[in-house]
Every structure is written in C-alpha cells, then in structure tokens.
Motif scaffolding. Structure first.
Motif, mmCIF file in Angstrom:
data_model
loop_
_atom_site.group_PDB
_atom_site.id
_atom_site.type_symbol
_atom_site.label_atom_id
_atom_site.label_comp_id
_atom_site.label_asym_id
_atom_site.label_seq_id
_atom_site.Cartn_x
_atom_site.Cartn_y
_atom_site.Cartn_z
ATOM 1 N N ILE A 193 0.855 -1.190 0.000
ATOM 2 C CA ILE A 193 0.000 0.000 0.000
ATOM 3 C C ILE A 193 0.895 1.245 0.000
ATOM 4 C CG2 ILE A 193 -1.801 1.264 1.210
ATOM 5 C CD1 ILE A 193 -2.628 -1.359 2.523
ATOM 6 N N PRO A 194 0.803 2.093 -1.011
ATOM 7 C CA PRO A 194 1.539 3.366 -0.979
ATOM 8 C C PRO A 194 0.868 4.353 -0.031
ATOM 9 C CG PRO A 194 0.246 3.212 -2.983
ATOM 10 C CD PRO A 194 0.071 1.897 -2.279
ATOM 11 N N PHE A 195 1.669 5.227 0.549
ATOM 12 C CA PHE A 195 1.129 6.225 1.462
ATOM 13 C C PHE A 195 2.067 7.421 1.522
ATOM 14 C CE2 PHE A 195 4.112 3.942 4.061
ATOM 15 C CZ PHE A 195 4.600 4.865 4.982
ATOM 16 N N PRO A 196 1.548 8.609 1.820
ATOM 17 C CA PRO A 196 2.386 9.798 1.974
ATOM 18 C C PRO A 196 2.858 9.953 3.419
ATOM 19 C CG PRO A 196 0.105 10.455 1.992
ATOM 20 C CD PRO A 196 0.112 8.950 1.824
ATOM 21 N N ALA A 197 4.028 10.536 3.581
ATOM 22 C CA ALA A 197 4.567 10.823 4.906
ATOM 23 C C ALA A 197 5.081 12.252 4.932
ATOM 24 C CB ALA A 197 5.675 9.843 5.268
ATOM 25 N N TYR A 198 5.141 12.822 6.114
ATOM 26 C CA TYR A 198 5.531 14.218 6.287
ATOM 27 C C TYR A 198 6.543 14.318 7.427
ATOM 28 C CZ TYR A 198 1.037 14.712 3.853
ATOM 29 O OH TYR A 198 0.001 14.580 2.971
ATOM 30 N N LEU B 1 11.518 9.270 21.383
ATOM 31 C CA LEU B 1 10.695 8.415 20.524
ATOM 32 C C LEU B 1 11.268 8.413 19.111
ATOM 33 C CD1 LEU B 1 8.102 6.713 20.217
ATOM 34 C CD2 LEU B 1 6.918 8.816 19.572
ATOM 35 N N ARG B 2 11.639 7.242 18.627
ATOM 36 C CA ARG B 2 12.216 7.120 17.289
ATOM 37 C C ARG B 2 11.243 6.472 16.308
ATOM 38 N NH1 ARG B 2 17.563 6.863 16.294
ATOM 39 N NH2 ARG B 2 16.813 6.722 14.155
ATOM 40 N N TYR B 3 10.503 5.454 16.767
ATOM 41 C CA TYR B 3 9.560 4.735 15.902
ATOM 42 C C TYR B 3 8.271 4.488 16.679
ATOM 43 C CZ TYR B 3 13.953 3.653 13.506
ATOM 44 O OH TYR B 3 15.171 3.740 12.885
ATOM 45 N N ALA B 4 7.170 4.485 15.956
ATOM 46 C CA ALA B 4 5.879 4.178 16.565
ATOM 47 C C ALA B 4 4.945 3.626 15.506
ATOM 48 C CB ALA B 4 5.266 5.421 17.228
ATOM 49 N N LEU B 5 4.021 2.788 15.959
ATOM 50 C CA LEU B 5 3.059 2.167 15.052
ATOM 51 C C LEU B 5 1.755 1.967 15.805
ATOM 52 C CD1 LEU B 5 3.645 -0.564 12.460
ATOM 53 C CD2 LEU B 5 2.010 -1.049 14.268
ATOM 54 N N LYS C 237 -9.103 -0.471 8.937
ATOM 55 C CA LYS C 237 -9.081 0.981 9.144
ATOM 56 C C LYS C 237 -7.788 1.568 8.604
ATOM 57 C CE LYS C 237 -10.761 4.295 12.546
ATOM 58 N NZ LYS C 237 -11.157 4.514 13.963
ATOM 59 N N ASN C 238 -6.787 1.830 9.442
ATOM 60 C CA ASN C 238 -5.527 2.412 8.984
ATOM 61 C C ASN C 238 -4.410 2.037 9.945
ATOM 62 O OD1 ASN C 238 -5.456 4.465 11.178
ATOM 63 N ND2 ASN C 238 -7.195 5.319 10.080
ATOM 64 N N ILE C 239 -3.195 2.310 9.510
ATOM 65 C CA ILE C 239 -2.009 2.123 10.351
ATOM 66 C C ILE C 239 -1.258 3.444 10.377
ATOM 67 C CG2 ILE C 239 0.156 0.875 10.681
ATOM 68 C CD1 ILE C 239 -1.000 -1.437 9.134
ATOM 69 N N ARG C 240 -1.092 3.995 11.541
ATOM 70 C CA ARG C 240 -0.333 5.228 11.688
ATOM 71 C C ARG C 240 1.097 4.883 12.089
ATOM 72 N NH1 ARG C 240 -4.294 8.515 15.579
ATOM 73 N NH2 ARG C 240 -5.074 6.422 15.994
ATOM 74 N N VAL C 241 2.037 5.461 11.388
ATOM 75 C CA VAL C 241 3.438 5.118 11.604
ATOM 76 C C VAL C 241 4.269 6.381 11.839
ATOM 77 C CG1 VAL C 241 3.401 2.959 10.320
ATOM 78 C CG2 VAL C 241 3.825 5.081 9.105
ATOM 79 N N VAL C 242 5.275 6.234 12.666
ATOM 80 C CA VAL C 242 6.314 7.248 12.878
ATOM 81 C C VAL C 242 7.642 6.533 12.727
ATOM 82 C CG1 VAL C 242 7.342 8.867 14.514
ATOM 83 C CG2 VAL C 242 4.854 8.573 14.457
#
Length: 283
Positions: A35-40, A146-150, A166-171
C-alpha cells in the motif's frame, strides 16, 4: 504540531503476517499486501534537525476490492505482523515486527495495538569531554527519545475471524540509528482491551469509498426531451427533467384513449433510484 508539515513524500508499506499456534494453513503466511502512502516531517525550532516522518497507511481505501471483508486484511488469532516501510526507490527504511495475541477476542469487538520504540542515549556519552557537569551525571541517567511508533486496529466481525482494518499510523526516523543508541520497545493495547464494534457503520464507510473511487466511471445520461441515452460523467448530467418512474406516452396512445403503456426506456429504468445515487456522487 504547531508548525506546518513538509510536502508529502512517497513511501510504501508492505504488510504481512506470520501465524503462530493453531490456525488455518491459509493464514500461516498469507500473501502480503503493498500500500503506498504519503509521509511528512516537521521542522521544530526547539529541536535539532527535522522531526521523524509521520504517515498513515489507509487500509480501507486500498483493500475495498476484498469480497469477504472489504477494507480489511485477515490475520490469524495469534502471530507476528511484519510491516516494511520502503521509500520511493523501493529501499527498506524500517521493519516493524509486531507480535500480538487476540485469541480471547469475542466476535463483534475491536481493539488497537500500539508499539513504540524509544532511543536510549547516555548523557555522559553525548556531553563534551571538557564539560564540568560530567562528574555530576550518573551512568544510569539515560534520556529517551521516541524514534519509531506504530498504531494499528484489529476487529472480529464473527467467530474466529480477525482482520487488520481501518488504517495504520506510523512514525519512523529520518536517519539510520548509530551504534550508541539502544532501542526500548513498548507494546500497548486499548483499555479495556476489547470494545464493542458495529460492522454496519464500517460497511457504510467502505461502500462510500467504493462509490468515490468509481465516480469517474461512465454512467447513463437520460435526456427526456429527445429520449436519448449517452455516456457521460456525473458532472455534465442534467437530471432536472428525469423521474425514474415517469411514464413516456407513445404517439398512438394519445389518439386511442387507452391506458398509457411504459416505453422500453422507462421499463428498463423503473425501480432504479438514480436520483439519490447522483445526489450522493455530487455531494
């Protein structure tokens, strides 16, 4: 955040799962989905350099073509999710391994799972060698960042069926961790762990997404003045003179005085709620 985000950067999420314990053979290692997704990222004045990337993987919109559970990715009751984040060059930048266990999850409920990765660095290692405060710092005074989160969602629409939905929120970090960093992983479930979930609301939302995706498909355009049909887009249609149950009189019925039959076009369109469909598309 109080600052404006950057322009969207394209990333790819490759989602898979490895089933553990007792589960169907088809769920032991089901096909992965991409799944492609945008990140900021954000530039925070108080911090050195840009923030980590923040993105949201929209599972609902990407998997609406699934027949059994549109907008969901089926997973076994116990296993390990594998989520690979790749950049536009298809190079992996982060691998999330998320063990989970929802074997006690009742049907008709939902939960969420959150995994956080904290980077531990020792202030003594980061401080300059000439600093006079080094003597007052203790080795166990590590600071965490905090370096990574899901954050992901799991639901159970029926007995022994579980879906990532639904969705997956990632950092994820914008750089490769160095050798001094130690990552501490923390896993959290919702409290209470399971809450009631109504599939009807979810189905309506997925159906609306399907409709929005098909908005550009050609549809029937009815011109009652000339009784012509042509393929056109919804934006160009004029439905003001059209009623789906309207009877179009034939030239002979007006002279004979008999009951007016429906034209072939009206018979074909009778019962179709065309007006409400157009309203939903043009909202």
């Amino acid at each position: 955040m109080s600052t404006l985000p950057s322009k969207p950067l394209n990333f790819i999420a490759q989602i898979g799962v490895l089933g553990l314990g007792k589960c169907k053979s088809s769920l032991r290692c089901p096909p992965h989905v991409t799944i492609p997704f945008p990140a900021y990222f954000y530039t925070v004045p108080e911090c050195e350099g840009p923030s980590p990337y923040v993105g949201q993987v929209d599972i609902e919109a990407a998997l609406t073509d699934k027949k059994k559970f549109p907008g969901g990715y089926r997973v076994p009751p116990r296993g390990q999710l594998q989520i690979v984040i790749k950049n536009a060059n298809n190079t992996a930048v982060k691998l999330f391994l998320v063990p989970y266990d929802v074997t006690d999850m009742p049907p008709g409920t939902r939960t969420f799972l959150r995994q956080k990765h904290y980077s531990k660095t020792n202030p003594i290692d980061d401080a300059p060698a000439s600093s006079s405060n080094n003597a007052s710092l203790k080795p166990d005074q590590d600071k965490e960042t905090l370096r990574y989160a899901l954050h992901l969602h799991i639901c159970s629409p029926s007995k022994d069926k579980f879906y990532l939905y639904k969705n997956i929120r990632v950092v994820f970090a914008n750089r490769v961790p160095d050798g001094k960093e130690k990552l501490r992983v923390e896993v959290q479930y919702s409290q209470p762990k399971y809450t009631k979930w109504v599939q009807g609301d979810y189905g309506k939302r997925v159906g609306l997404m399907k409709e929005l995706q098909e908005r550009n498909r050609p549809v029937l355009h009815v011109d009652m003045k000339g009784a012509n049909c042509e393929s056109n887009s919804p934006a160009d249609m004029n439905w003001s003179n059209y009623s789906p149950t309207r009877v179009v009189p034939s030239p002979t019925s007006a002279t004979t005085g008999r009951s007016t039959p429906e034209s072939m076009l009206a018979v074909k369109l009778k019962g179709l709620d065309v007006g409400s469909g157009v309203d939903e598309q043009t909202r």
